[in-house]
Design a protein around this motif. Sequence first.
Motif, short mmCIF file in Angstrom:
data_model
loop_
_atom_site.label_atom_id
_atom_site.label_comp_id
_atom_site.label_asym_id
_atom_site.label_seq_id
_atom_site.Cartn_x
_atom_site.Cartn_y
_atom_site.Cartn_z
N PRO A 182 -1.24 2.90 -5.61
CA PRO A 182 -1.09 2.80 -7.07
C PRO A 182 -2.08 1.82 -7.67
N GLY A 183 -2.78 2.25 -8.70
CA GLY A 183 -3.75 1.39 -9.38
C GLY A 183 -5.13 1.39 -8.76
N LYS A 184 -5.35 2.19 -7.75
CA LYS A 184 -6.63 2.24 -7.04
C LYS A 184 -7.76 2.66 -7.98
N LEU A 185 -8.88 1.95 -7.91
CA LEU A 185 -10.09 2.31 -8.64
C LEU A 185 -11.16 2.70 -7.64
N LYS A 186 -11.81 3.83 -7.85
CA LYS A 186 -12.86 4.26 -6.93
C LYS A 186 -14.18 3.60 -7.31
N LEU A 187 -14.28 2.32 -7.00
CA LEU A 187 -15.48 1.55 -7.24
C LEU A 187 -15.93 0.91 -5.94
N ILE A 188 -17.25 0.79 -5.74
CA ILE A 188 -17.74 0.14 -4.53
C ILE A 188 -17.19 -1.28 -4.42
N LEU A 189 -17.12 -1.99 -5.56
CA LEU A 189 -16.67 -3.38 -5.51
C LEU A 189 -15.21 -3.47 -5.08
N GLN A 190 -14.39 -2.47 -5.41
CA GLN A 190 -13.01 -2.49 -4.94
C GLN A 190 -12.98 -2.24 -3.43
N GLY A 191 -13.87 -1.37 -2.95
CA GLY A 191 -13.97 -1.16 -1.52
C GLY A 191 -14.38 -2.43 -0.79
N PHE A 192 -15.28 -3.20 -1.38
CA PHE A 192 -15.68 -4.48 -0.78
C PHE A 192 -14.46 -5.41 -0.65
N SER A 193 -13.66 -5.48 -1.71
CA SER A 193 -12.46 -6.32 -1.68
C SER A 193 -11.49 -5.84 -0.60
N GLU A 194 -11.34 -4.54 -0.48
CA GLU A 194 -10.44 -3.98 0.53
C GLU A 194 -10.93 -4.30 1.94
N ALA A 195 -12.25 -4.34 2.13
CA ALA A 195 -12.80 -4.71 3.44
C ALA A 195 -12.37 -6.10 3.84
N ALA A 196 -12.39 -7.02 2.87
CA ALA A 196 -11.96 -8.40 3.15
C ALA A 196 -10.47 -8.46 3.46
N MET A 197 -9.66 -7.73 2.68
CA MET A 197 -8.22 -7.75 2.92
C MET A 197 -7.87 -7.15 4.27
N ALA A 198 -8.53 -6.06 4.64
CA ALA A 198 -8.26 -5.44 5.93
C ALA A 198 -8.65 -6.36 7.08
N ALA A 199 -9.81 -7.00 6.97
CA ALA A 199 -10.25 -7.91 8.03
C ALA A 199 -9.26 -9.04 8.24
#
Length: 338
Positions: free
Chosen positions: A295-312
């Motif tokens: 919910p609230g997901k934005l298909k932006l590269i910068l959001q993907g970058f943030s998700e990379a940090a959270m996953a790590a």
Amino acid sequence: MAAQVETDVAIIGAGPVGLFAVFECGMLRMKCVVIDALEAVGGQCSALYPEKPIYDIPAHPSIAGGELVAALEKQAEPFGATYLLGRRVEGLAKDGEAILLTTSAGDTVRCKAVIIAAGAGAFGPNRPPLEGLPGYEASGAVRYMVTRREEFRGKRVVIAGGGDSAVDWALSLKDIAAKVTVVHRRPKFRAAPESAAQLDAAAQRGEIELAIPYQLHGLKGDGSTLESVVLATLKGEEMAVPADHLLAFFGLSMDLGPIAEWGLGLERSHIAVEPSTCATNIDGVHAIGDIATYPGKLKLILQGFSEAAMAAHAIHPRVFPGEALHFEYSTSKGVPAA
């Protein structure tokens, strides 16, 4: 030659978000293997628009897709990731606490966690249903991407489509092509409003010709060298536009491939994840970037970058069980030695 690799984290997808995940994992001292079906890193940025400017990367008012990928490669370089390119992941299975991945090249990767950064899966262009298309594709007369603008210098170019790619490339090529004609079935374009306004202004100045409301109808030439593109209205009115190249931008057809068979929670060909950790319904498997949804997901590269940090950060306890992770800013901790 097939590889047998044991690592901390396996990253599926070598696009911008996957490359940044190498950096984020490396900052937490986790080793990575990166697997991608393409022969080079960069994903869609490299394959589809290496020279196309991207405007929403922080601190870069404008940066070409290829330049962004090169910078991300350099940023990830200190952490010595292993890259398995030109093959796709076929299987995912649990082996006790570990996860085993197998690839189309016969590789086996044993890891403690997986990050799926596969964009929208394998992709390919939506091709127009035109007679004789394969011959013109083979010669490069018909294309679905631009890798080098200079190839179109002095050429007559017909661009078909109404989205961002069609409009952006029309604006980019008008200064070097002999003529640019944009074909669209209706006056309203789906591109960003500012880009659409620039297209209208360029058309009014005579820098771009708009063929509206027309659609692609046929190709004229010797089966390899293109002479003209035939357009038609819904009423059957036809006209031939002299052309050396047809660029067709009708979007991409997406295919999750084997990923769809792994038992992940899928929602409309996307992987559902927990927003704060990007964890999937399979323990130890996380998904980030365009392939992940919540919910609230934005298909932006910068959001993907943030998700990379959270996953790590979420994966760290699996790789170093019992070790407390004290968050530090990169300005204070620097880049750890590989």
